[in-house]
Design a protein around this motif. Structure first.
Motif, PDB file in Angstrom:
ATOM      1  N   GLU A   1     -39.811  33.023  47.524  1.00 27.88           N
ATOM      2  CA  GLU A   1     -40.580  34.023  48.124  1.00 27.88           C
ATOM      3  C   GLU A   1     -42.048  33.804  47.582  1.00 27.88           C
ATOM      4  O   GLU A   1     -42.997  34.078  48.102  1.00 27.88           O
ATOM      5  CB  GLU A   1     -40.173  35.553  47.873  1.00 27.88           C
TER       6      GLU A   1
ATOM      7  N   ARG B   1     -43.488  30.627  49.253  1.00 29.30           N
ATOM      8  CA  ARG B   1     -43.695  30.806  50.328  1.00 29.30           C
ATOM      9  C   ARG B   1     -45.066  31.695  50.641  1.00 29.30           C
ATOM     10  O   ARG B   1     -46.015  31.360  51.430  1.00 29.30           O
ATOM     11  CB  ARG B   1     -42.700  31.684  51.324  1.00 29.30           C
TER      12      ARG B   1
ATOM     13  N   GLN C   1     -48.587  30.383  52.456  1.00 29.11           N
ATOM     14  CA  GLN C   1     -49.324  31.276  53.481  1.00 29.11           C
ATOM     15  C   GLN C   1     -50.770  31.425  52.940  1.00 29.11           C
ATOM     16  O   GLN C   1     -51.464  31.433  53.939  1.00 29.11           O
ATOM     17  CB  GLN C   1     -48.390  32.423  53.723  1.00 29.11           C
TER      18      GLN C   1
ATOM     19  N   ALA D   1     -46.135  27.992  58.462  1.00 30.97           N
ATOM     20  CA  ALA D   1     -44.923  28.359  58.543  1.00 30.97           C
ATOM     21  C   ALA D   1     -43.927  27.268  58.471  1.00 30.97           C
ATOM     22  O   ALA D   1     -43.815  26.329  59.387  1.00 30.97           O
ATOM     23  CB  ALA D   1     -44.702  29.458  59.453  1.00 30.97           C
TER      24      ALA D   1
ATOM     25  N   PHE E   1     -42.108  25.120  53.560  1.00 29.09           N
ATOM     26  CA  PHE E   1     -41.193  25.392  52.264  1.00 29.09           C
ATOM     27  C   PHE E   1     -40.003  25.790  52.991  1.00 29.09           C
ATOM     28  O   PHE E   1     -40.067  27.043  53.752  1.00 29.09           O
ATOM     29  CB  PHE E   1     -41.918  26.229  51.244  1.00 29.09           C
TER      30      PHE E   1
END
Length: 85
Positions: free
Chosen positions: A18, A21, A25, A31, A34
């Motif tokens: 998380e 990501r 971003q 998107a 990863f």
């Protein structure tokens, strides 16, 4: 980038994924740049390493896991600095 999570630490792997990501971003990366996959054994890792679109592999984990896929059964087209010759 595709990461295979360690089966003993799925919650920690999820938290790390998380964070990665979110950082991707924030950096404007597309998107899906990863991904993380989960498996209790070594077969998925072997499939990832053997996939023709994989050009480099980094590894942390057990010696038993590493010897399941090393040396790779195919010739590496784009060797990384640590690829044995």
């Amino acid at each position: 980038m595709v990461v295979k999570a360690h089966p003993a630490h799925p919650a920690t792997s999820k938290l790390a994924a998380e964070a990665i990501r979110a950082a991707a971003q924030q950096c404007g990366l597309p998107a899906g740049v990863f991904g993380i996959v989960y498996e209790d054994g070594h077969e998925l890792g072997v499939q990832l390493v053997q996939h023709p679109d994989i050009h480099a592999v980094g590894f942390t984990g057990s010696r038993a896991g590493a010897w399941r896929w090393w040396p790779p059964p195919r010739r590496v087209r784009c060797p990384s600095p640590s690829t044995p010759r």
